[in-house]
Design a protein around this motif. Sequence first.
Motif, mmCIF file in Angstrom:
data_model
loop_
_atom_site.group_PDB
_atom_site.id
_atom_site.type_symbol
_atom_site.label_atom_id
_atom_site.label_comp_id
_atom_site.label_asym_id
_atom_site.label_seq_id
_atom_site.Cartn_x
_atom_site.Cartn_y
_atom_site.Cartn_z
ATOM 1 N N ILE A 40 0.878 -1.173 0.000
ATOM 2 C CA ILE A 40 0.000 0.000 0.000
ATOM 3 C C ILE A 40 0.912 1.219 0.000
ATOM 4 N N SER A 41 0.821 2.029 -1.044
ATOM 5 C CA SER A 41 1.730 3.170 -1.220
ATOM 6 C C SER A 41 1.370 4.312 -0.276
ATOM 7 N N GLU A 42 2.254 5.319 -0.262
ATOM 8 C CA GLU A 42 1.998 6.511 0.573
ATOM 9 C C GLU A 42 0.689 7.185 0.182
ATOM 10 N N GLY A 43 0.370 7.114 -1.112
ATOM 11 C CA GLY A 43 -0.872 7.726 -1.591
ATOM 12 C C GLY A 43 -2.084 6.823 -1.459
ATOM 13 N N LYS A 44 -1.940 5.756 -0.649
ATOM 14 C CA LYS A 44 -3.040 4.810 -0.354
ATOM 15 C C LYS A 44 -3.538 4.060 -1.599
ATOM 16 N N ILE A 45 -2.612 3.749 -2.514
ATOM 17 C CA ILE A 45 -2.932 2.887 -3.662
ATOM 18 C C ILE A 45 -2.434 1.486 -3.321
ATOM 19 N N THR A 46 -3.278 0.499 -3.506
ATOM 20 C CA THR A 46 -2.893 -0.894 -3.252
ATOM 21 C C THR A 46 -2.434 -1.527 -4.565
ATOM 22 N N ALA A 47 -1.211 -2.054 -4.571
ATOM 23 C CA ALA A 47 -0.690 -2.762 -5.744
ATOM 24 C C ALA A 47 -0.491 -4.230 -5.380
ATOM 25 N N ILE A 48 -1.058 -5.116 -6.191
ATOM 26 C CA ILE A 48 -0.986 -6.557 -5.933
ATOM 27 C C ILE A 48 -0.261 -7.229 -7.098
ATOM 28 N N VAL A 49 0.722 -8.061 -6.784
ATOM 29 C CA VAL A 49 1.434 -8.836 -7.811
ATOM 30 C C VAL A 49 1.087 -10.306 -7.592
ATOM 31 N N ASP A 50 0.617 -10.950 -8.653
ATOM 32 C CA ASP A 50 0.223 -12.358 -8.519
ATOM 33 C C ASP A 50 0.631 -13.143 -9.758
ATOM 34 N N TYR A 51 0.972 -14.407 -9.545
ATOM 35 C CA TYR A 51 1.456 -15.304 -10.604
ATOM 36 C C TYR A 51 0.333 -15.771 -11.527
ATOM 37 N N ALA A 52 -0.909 -15.379 -11.251
ATOM 38 C CA ALA A 52 -2.069 -15.846 -12.027
ATOM 39 C C ALA A 52 -1.786 -15.807 -13.527
ATOM 40 N N HIS A 53 -1.561 -16.980 -14.116
ATOM 41 C CA HIS A 53 -1.255 -17.054 -15.550
ATOM 42 C C HIS A 53 -2.171 -18.040 -16.266
ATOM 43 N N THR A 54 -3.227 -18.457 -15.562
ATOM 44 C CA THR A 54 -4.264 -19.302 -16.166
ATOM 45 C C THR A 54 -5.594 -18.582 -15.993
ATOM 46 N N PRO A 55 -6.590 -18.876 -16.846
ATOM 47 C CA PRO A 55 -7.892 -18.221 -16.695
ATOM 48 C C PRO A 55 -8.487 -18.385 -15.299
ATOM 49 N N ASP A 56 -8.408 -19.594 -14.771
ATOM 50 C CA ASP A 56 -8.996 -19.877 -13.467
ATOM 51 C C ASP A 56 -8.302 -19.085 -12.357
ATOM 52 N N ALA A 57 -6.971 -19.025 -12.397
ATOM 53 C CA ALA A 57 -6.214 -18.292 -11.376
ATOM 54 C C ALA A 57 -6.519 -16.797 -11.451
ATOM 55 N N LEU A 58 -6.580 -16.258 -12.676
ATOM 56 C CA LEU A 58 -6.888 -14.831 -12.843
ATOM 57 C C LEU A 58 -8.288 -14.517 -12.322
ATOM 58 N N LYS A 59 -9.245 -15.378 -12.642
ATOM 59 C CA LYS A 59 -10.633 -15.199 -12.177
ATOM 60 C C LYS A 59 -10.679 -15.239 -10.644
ATOM 61 N N ASN A 60 -9.953 -16.195 -10.031
ATOM 62 C CA ASN A 60 -9.929 -16.305 -8.567
ATOM 63 C C ASN A 60 -9.389 -15.038 -7.917
ATOM 64 N N VAL A 61 -8.293 -14.512 -8.461
ATOM 65 C CA VAL A 61 -7.669 -13.327 -7.879
ATOM 66 C C VAL A 61 -8.587 -12.115 -8.023
ATOM 67 N N LEU A 62 -9.148 -11.932 -9.222
ATOM 68 C CA LEU A 62 -10.033 -10.773 -9.445
ATOM 69 C C LEU A 62 -11.307 -10.876 -8.611
ATOM 70 N N GLU A 63 -11.863 -12.066 -8.493
ATOM 71 C CA GLU A 63 -13.066 -12.240 -7.663
ATOM 72 C C GLU A 63 -12.757 -11.972 -6.193
ATOM 73 N N THR A 64 -11.565 -12.395 -5.763
ATOM 74 C CA THR A 64 -11.144 -12.139 -4.380
ATOM 75 C C THR A 64 -11.060 -10.634 -4.115
ATOM 76 N N ILE A 65 -10.421 -9.909 -5.043
ATOM 77 C CA ILE A 65 -10.302 -8.445 -4.892
ATOM 78 C C ILE A 65 -11.690 -7.805 -4.872
ATOM 79 N N ASN A 66 -12.567 -8.256 -5.783
ATOM 80 C CA ASN A 66 -13.923 -7.689 -5.847
ATOM 81 C C ASN A 66 -14.742 -8.018 -4.605
ATOM 82 N N ASP A 67 -14.451 -9.154 -3.978
ATOM 83 C CA ASP A 67 -15.157 -9.538 -2.745
ATOM 84 C C ASP A 67 -14.795 -8.632 -1.579
#
Length: 487
Positions: A334-361
């Motif tokens: 979380i940066s000084e300007g309160k921006i959250t940056a997430i780095v994830d290995y998601a390189h399959t459709p299912d992994a990307l969907k899981n990560v994005l759904e988690t963030i949206n949740d």
Amino acid sequence: MTKLKDILYKVAIDAVVGDTTISMNKIEFDSRRVELDDLFVAVRGTVSDGHNFIQKSIDQGAVVVVCEELPKIKVDGVTYVVVEDTQSALAIMASNYYENPSRNLKLVGVTGTNGKTTIATLLYQLFKKAGFKVGLLSTVKVLVDTKEYNATHTTPDSLTINHYLKEMNKVGVEYCFMEVSSHGIHQKRTEGLEFSGGIFTNLSHDHLDYHKTFTEYRDVKKVFFDGLPPNAFALINRDDKNGAFMLQNTRAKQYGYALKSYADFRGQILENSLGGLLLKLNDHEVWVKLIGSFNAYNLLAIFATAELLGLETLETLRLLSDLKSVSGRFQYLISEGKITAIVDYAHTPDALKNVLETINDIRTNNETLITVVGCGGDRDKMKRPVMGNIAAKLSNKAIFTSDNPRTESPNQIIEDIEKGVEPQDYKKTLSITDRKQAIKTACQLATKDDIILIAGKGHETYQEINAERIDFDDFKIVQEELKKLNK
């Protein structure tokens, strides 16, 4: 020097030409590494056939050749061993050569599309914190108790695996956790190893450039469970419909874990936030620092494995609450300007969907979610439009960029990704070929409380372009860019 006949124990031999009582130095399957008195295994690879290098290996000093078919010209003084499958023979000989090191520790294999690295690494962390000497064979690194080596493959070749296991024996390692990839199973790299347990995480679209069909990919995973001994455990994710299939022919003791189905190890998410998860695991509540439903599955698998390996339940729960996320797996700042940056290995459709759904949740929807994503070159092309569709649909903005283009045109890869975007999502997408520029643009677009997801490369500290590896670390770059912009 080792007697050839001892190395050949349990190898299915079709014929022998020569003397099996001779002594040999070491085993090699790369003719370039062969030295005096070595044994050369002629393996048929995806790029070249070791049978074409038999004479070269003899010229360099090989005294034994293990092959699937005899060469037309045989050299006096060289022993030829004919087998049906040199990959299988190599794995069994490697175990024999290193004195079957897997027998001297509890080896647990983790297989599936997503979660392998996280589960194996966190099991290493947990057992280390519990006071044991532990080993790890993973995509990210190899650990022989506290000594670290760089990993080159998810599942190394059988000689490398047994070399590391032998090193673990020397320092008294009791448990080893190992990622088992579909490539590794298919290429027989894990044959000859004695596993104490196997974990199945899930199965989704991946590696179809190698396996051709999903059915073949699934069936290869099952081979690992088919080979487990009766005294081992087979632990599967009951919420994945492929889990039960993995157990059909296994001789191992069968167990399941699940968040939704009936299972031996049940989990429930009580709270899910950027601060962590409150979980209920078999009637025990535990707060953990990891985030998202996909990590709830990972932690449940870890809890179940610790129980099956005999750790005391309350001690396991205490250690779970102290585990930290694995490099490049939902790693965030979380940066000084309160921006959250997430780095994830998601390189399959299912992994990307899981990560994005988690963030949206866990977000309030007052923030903008910006996703930076690409797809690897020279790999499964079918998943590219699917990844584009998911990124555009589940983000407020999606920036398509390069991943590891390898020998393919980055622009062509991005065009393939764009094909999956639905008309109503076109305006949400941007395409920027240069990955650093794409990350920089995401940072420029973000304002206070926004979330940037950089997906696909995770822990990797390089970018592979035209067979050259260039230094590139998603986490460092987003950190630097946010700092530069004072955001």
